[in-house]
Design a protein around this motif. Structure first.
Motif, PDB file in Angstrom:
ATOM      1  N   LEU A 163      20.176  17.252  -9.581  1.00 25.82           N
ATOM      2  CA  LEU A 163      20.510  16.024  -9.223  1.00 25.82           C
ATOM      3  C   LEU A 163      22.145  15.726  -9.457  1.00 25.82           C
ATOM      4  CD1 LEU A 163      17.805  13.629  -9.709  1.00 25.82           C
ATOM      5  CD2 LEU A 163      18.245  14.572  -7.475  1.00 25.82           C
ATOM      6  N   GLY A 164      22.926  15.241  -8.734  1.00 27.94           N
ATOM      7  CA  GLY A 164      24.400  15.011  -8.952  1.00 27.94           C
ATOM      8  C   GLY A 164      25.161  16.135  -8.116  1.00 27.94           C
ATOM      9  N   VAL A 165      24.668  16.723  -6.989  1.00 26.35           N
ATOM     10  CA  VAL A 165      25.323  17.795  -6.211  1.00 26.35           C
ATOM     11  C   VAL A 165      26.515  16.789  -5.493  1.00 26.35           C
ATOM     12  CG1 VAL A 165      25.347  19.001  -4.207  1.00 26.35           C
ATOM     13  CG2 VAL A 165      23.521  19.291  -5.807  1.00 26.35           C
ATOM     14  N   ILE A 201      18.163  10.837  -5.841  1.00 28.75           N
ATOM     15  CA  ILE A 201      19.303  10.143  -5.669  1.00 28.75           C
ATOM     16  C   ILE A 201      19.385   9.421  -4.504  1.00 28.75           C
ATOM     17  CG2 ILE A 201      21.797  10.111  -5.502  1.00 28.75           C
ATOM     18  CD1 ILE A 201      22.176  11.854  -7.955  1.00 28.75           C
ATOM     19  N   LYS A 202      19.470   8.186  -4.237  1.00 23.11           N
ATOM     20  CA  LYS A 202      19.647   7.315  -3.142  1.00 23.11           C
ATOM     21  C   LYS A 202      20.611   6.449  -2.955  1.00 23.11           C
ATOM     22  CE  LYS A 202      15.700   5.407  -1.568  1.00 23.11           C
ATOM     23  NZ  LYS A 202      16.410   5.815  -0.180  1.00 23.11           N
ATOM     24  N   GLY A 203      20.899   5.805  -1.986  1.00 23.00           N
ATOM     25  CA  GLY A 203      21.828   4.786  -1.830  1.00 23.00           C
ATOM     26  C   GLY A 203      23.146   5.157  -1.267  1.00 23.00           C
ATOM     27  N   ARG A 204      23.202   6.417  -0.507  1.00 20.73           N
ATOM     28  CA  ARG A 204      24.380   6.616   0.011  1.00 20.73           C
ATOM     29  C   ARG A 204      24.527   5.849   1.485  1.00 20.73           C
ATOM     30  NH1 ARG A 204      24.347  12.846  -1.639  1.00 20.73           N
ATOM     31  NH2 ARG A 204      24.364  12.462  -3.820  1.00 20.73           N
ATOM     32  N   GLY A 205      23.313   5.235   1.679  1.00 18.56           N
ATOM     33  CA  GLY A 205      23.387   4.288   2.810  1.00 18.56           C
ATOM     34  C   GLY A 205      23.901   2.928   2.477  1.00 18.56           C
ATOM     35  N   ASP A 236       0.952  -1.237   0.107  1.00 21.99           N
ATOM     36  CA  ASP A 236       0.229  -0.048   0.147  1.00 21.99           C
ATOM     37  C   ASP A 236       0.914   1.389   0.187  1.00 21.99           C
ATOM     38  OD1 ASP A 236      -2.865  -1.419   0.356  1.00 21.99           O
ATOM     39  OD2 ASP A 236      -1.641  -1.992   2.140  1.00 21.99           O
ATOM     40  N   LEU A 237       2.011   1.103   0.558  1.00 24.88           N
ATOM     41  CA  LEU A 237       2.984   2.538   0.938  1.00 24.88           C
ATOM     42  C   LEU A 237       4.350   2.002   1.536  1.00 24.88           C
ATOM     43  CD1 LEU A 237       2.852   5.379   1.590  1.00 24.88           C
ATOM     44  CD2 LEU A 237       2.270   4.687   3.862  1.00 24.88           C
ATOM     45  N   ALA A 238       5.045   2.567   0.371  1.00 26.27           N
ATOM     46  CA  ALA A 238       6.658   2.512   0.940  1.00 26.27           C
ATOM     47  C   ALA A 238       6.848   4.050   1.733  1.00 26.27           C
ATOM     48  CB  ALA A 238       7.468   2.138  -0.186  1.00 26.27           C
ATOM     49  N   VAL A 239       7.748   4.150   2.692  1.00 28.36           N
ATOM     50  CA  VAL A 239       8.507   5.371   3.141  1.00 28.36           C
ATOM     51  C   VAL A 239       9.844   5.168   3.517  1.00 28.36           C
ATOM     52  CG1 VAL A 239       8.118   7.009   5.221  1.00 28.36           C
ATOM     53  CG2 VAL A 239       6.089   5.538   4.575  1.00 28.36           C
ATOM     54  N   ASP A 240      10.377   5.988   2.719  1.00 25.98           N
ATOM     55  CA  ASP A 240      12.109   5.973   2.602  1.00 25.98           C
ATOM     56  C   ASP A 240      12.608   7.460   2.804  1.00 25.98           C
ATOM     57  OD1 ASP A 240      14.696   5.028   2.744  1.00 25.98           O
ATOM     58  OD2 ASP A 240      14.538   3.976   0.904  1.00 25.98           O
ATOM     59  N   GLY A 241      13.913   7.442   3.155  1.00 25.66           N
ATOM     60  CA  GLY A 241      14.445   8.787   3.046  1.00 25.66           C
ATOM     61  C   GLY A 241      15.258   9.075   1.465  1.00 25.66           C
ATOM     62  N   ALA A 242      16.066  10.067   1.214  1.00 26.43           N
ATOM     63  CA  ALA A 242      16.513  10.226  -0.002  1.00 26.43           C
ATOM     64  C   ALA A 242      17.797  10.984   0.535  1.00 26.43           C
ATOM     65  CB  ALA A 242      15.833  10.887  -1.026  1.00 26.43           C
ATOM     66  N   ASP A 243      18.734  10.876  -0.660  1.00 26.44           N
ATOM     67  CA  ASP A 243      19.977  11.744  -0.462  1.00 26.44           C
ATOM     68  C   ASP A 243      19.824  13.060  -1.437  1.00 26.44           C
ATOM     69  OD1 ASP A 243      21.553   9.914   1.011  1.00 26.44           O
ATOM     70  OD2 ASP A 243      21.451   8.867  -1.087  1.00 26.44           O
ATOM     71  N   GLU A 244      19.133  13.186  -2.448  1.00 26.71           N
ATOM     72  CA  GLU A 244      19.016  14.269  -3.083  1.00 26.71           C
ATOM     73  C   GLU A 244      17.494  14.287  -3.567  1.00 26.71           C
ATOM     74  OE1 GLU A 244      22.021  15.395  -6.007  1.00 26.71           O
ATOM     75  OE2 GLU A 244      23.595  14.838  -4.504  1.00 26.71           O
ATOM     76  N   ASP A 254      14.684  15.992   5.584  1.00 22.30           N
ATOM     77  CA  ASP A 254      14.752  17.298   5.830  1.00 22.30           C
ATOM     78  C   ASP A 254      15.028  18.344   4.455  1.00 22.30           C
ATOM     79  OD1 ASP A 254      17.511  17.873   5.589  1.00 22.30           O
ATOM     80  OD2 ASP A 254      17.784  16.594   6.937  1.00 22.30           O
ATOM     81  N   ASP A 255      14.934  19.492   4.669  1.00 23.75           N
ATOM     82  CA  ASP A 255      14.915  20.301   3.707  1.00 23.75           C
ATOM     83  C   ASP A 255      16.393  20.534   2.919  1.00 23.75           C
ATOM     84  OD1 ASP A 255      16.031  22.141   5.407  1.00 23.75           O
ATOM     85  OD2 ASP A 255      14.282  23.784   5.021  1.00 23.75           O
ATOM     86  N   SER A 256      17.353  20.149   3.588  1.00 22.99           N
ATOM     87  CA  SER A 256      18.666  20.076   3.174  1.00 22.99           C
ATOM     88  C   SER A 256      18.976  19.280   1.693  1.00 22.99           C
ATOM     89  CB  SER A 256      19.731  19.519   4.138  1.00 22.99           C
ATOM     90  OG  SER A 256      19.582  18.165   4.357  1.00 22.99           O
ATOM     91  N   LYS A 257      17.802  18.093   1.707  1.00 26.80           N
ATOM     92  CA  LYS A 257      18.095  17.430   0.652  1.00 26.80           C
ATOM     93  C   LYS A 257      17.269  17.837  -0.528  1.00 26.80           C
ATOM     94  CE  LYS A 257      19.617  14.028   3.363  1.00 26.80           C
ATOM     95  NZ  LYS A 257      18.929  12.812   3.576  1.00 26.80           N
ATOM     96  N   ILE A 258      16.784  18.742  -0.775  1.00 25.22           N
ATOM     97  CA  ILE A 258      16.298  19.481  -1.950  1.00 25.22           C
ATOM     98  C   ILE A 258      17.338  20.142  -2.806  1.00 25.22           C
ATOM     99  CG2 ILE A 258      14.806  21.227  -2.721  1.00 25.22           C
ATOM    100  CD1 ILE A 258      13.227  18.944  -1.533  1.00 25.22           C
ATOM    101  N   VAL A 259      17.431  19.642  -3.835  1.00 24.29           N
ATOM    102  CA  VAL A 259      18.704  20.247  -5.021  1.00 24.29           C
ATOM    103  C   VAL A 259      17.807  20.862  -6.270  1.00 24.29           C
ATOM    104  CG1 VAL A 259      20.463  18.705  -4.208  1.00 24.29           C
ATOM    105  CG2 VAL A 259      18.996  17.993  -5.971  1.00 24.29           C
TER     106      VAL A 259
END
Ligand code: 5RP
Length: 225
Positions: free
Chosen positions: A128-130, A95-99, A79-87, A120-125
């Motif tokens: 992509l590719g920062v 962009i994900k996977g730095r973990g 029904d739903l997935a919840v996850d973080g992101a790097d960018e 958090d808003d530090s992930k907004i770029v």
């Protein structure tokens, strides 16, 4: 100061209903969601939740938190997935996977009807590719791909952990590459994927359906248009 990761995770928990099948992400932000989910199951706010995890690390945390976990095939579609992101860019490309969990993350998140990114808003770029783009490769191909990516100007670096190559949960290695400024990440990924031995990359062009971004001014939501 309020913890923005916790705020984003709390807002995502509001989207969970009893009886749902969930995909649980990996990383420090996803870990806040798993913790809150465990609390909600314990105090009875939520019940009959069945989860699948994007890494061994999250699996261990979920078990510890009393969150029921299953193999992907037992609960998909989710029904739903919840996850973080790097960018995260304005088109909800990620962009994900730095973990290090990019492959299982993409597999699980493609099985979800909704995938909410929490950050958090530090992930907004703007572009992509920062930072680095993780590329999961087979051990057999690693050296030749490293050489090829270097020739392509991608400055590959083998991911290490404790001084040894980092082995993913799927038994692969990770090359962290730099996307040149004048190249779009999608084009760069397409060129890399022409090479056998590239299993997948941390570029998630279409998987996320929504994002919950926590910043100084509270929570902001982004939806795929
Ligand atoms: C792991 C990931 C994570 O979601 C990403 O690295 C963000 O982690 P964090 O929430 O700790 O900043 O893709 O493979």
């Amino acid at each position: 100061m309020t913890n923005r990761k916790v705020e984003a995770a709390r807002a995502a928990l509001q989207e969970v209903r009893s009886g749902m099948r969930l995909g649980l992400g990996t990383g420090s932000t996803a870990a806040e969601f798993v913790k809150l989910l465990g609390d909600a199951l314990r105090d009875g706010t939520l019940r009959d939740i069945r989860c699948t995890c994007t890494s061994e690390q999250t699996e261990a945390q979920a078990r510890e938190a009393g969150v029921p976990t299953f193999a992907l095939y037992e609960v998909a579609p989710l029904d739903l997935a919840v996850d973080g992101a790097d960018e995260i860019d304005r088109n909800l490309r990620l962009i994900k996977g730095r973990g290090g969990a990019l492959l299982r993350e993409k597999i699980v998140e493609q099985q979800a009807l909704r995938f909410i990114v929490i950050a958090d808003d530090s992930k907004i770029v703007e572009r992509l590719g920062v930072g680095v783009l993780p590329v999961e490769v087979t051990p057999f191909a690693r050296e030749v791909l490293e050489r090829r990516f270097a020739e392509m100007g991608l400055a590959p670096v083998l991911r290490l952990r404790d001084g040894k190559p980092r082995v993913t949960d799927e038994g692969h290695l990770i090359l962290d590459v730099r996307v040149p400024e004048n190249v779009d990440v999608a084009d760069c990924v397409a060129r890399m994927r022409e090479h056998a031995g590239v299993v997948d990359t941390g570029f998630f062009p279409t998987e996320a359906t929504e994002a919950i971004i926590a910043g100084d001014d509270g929570i902001r939501r982004m939806t795929r248009g």
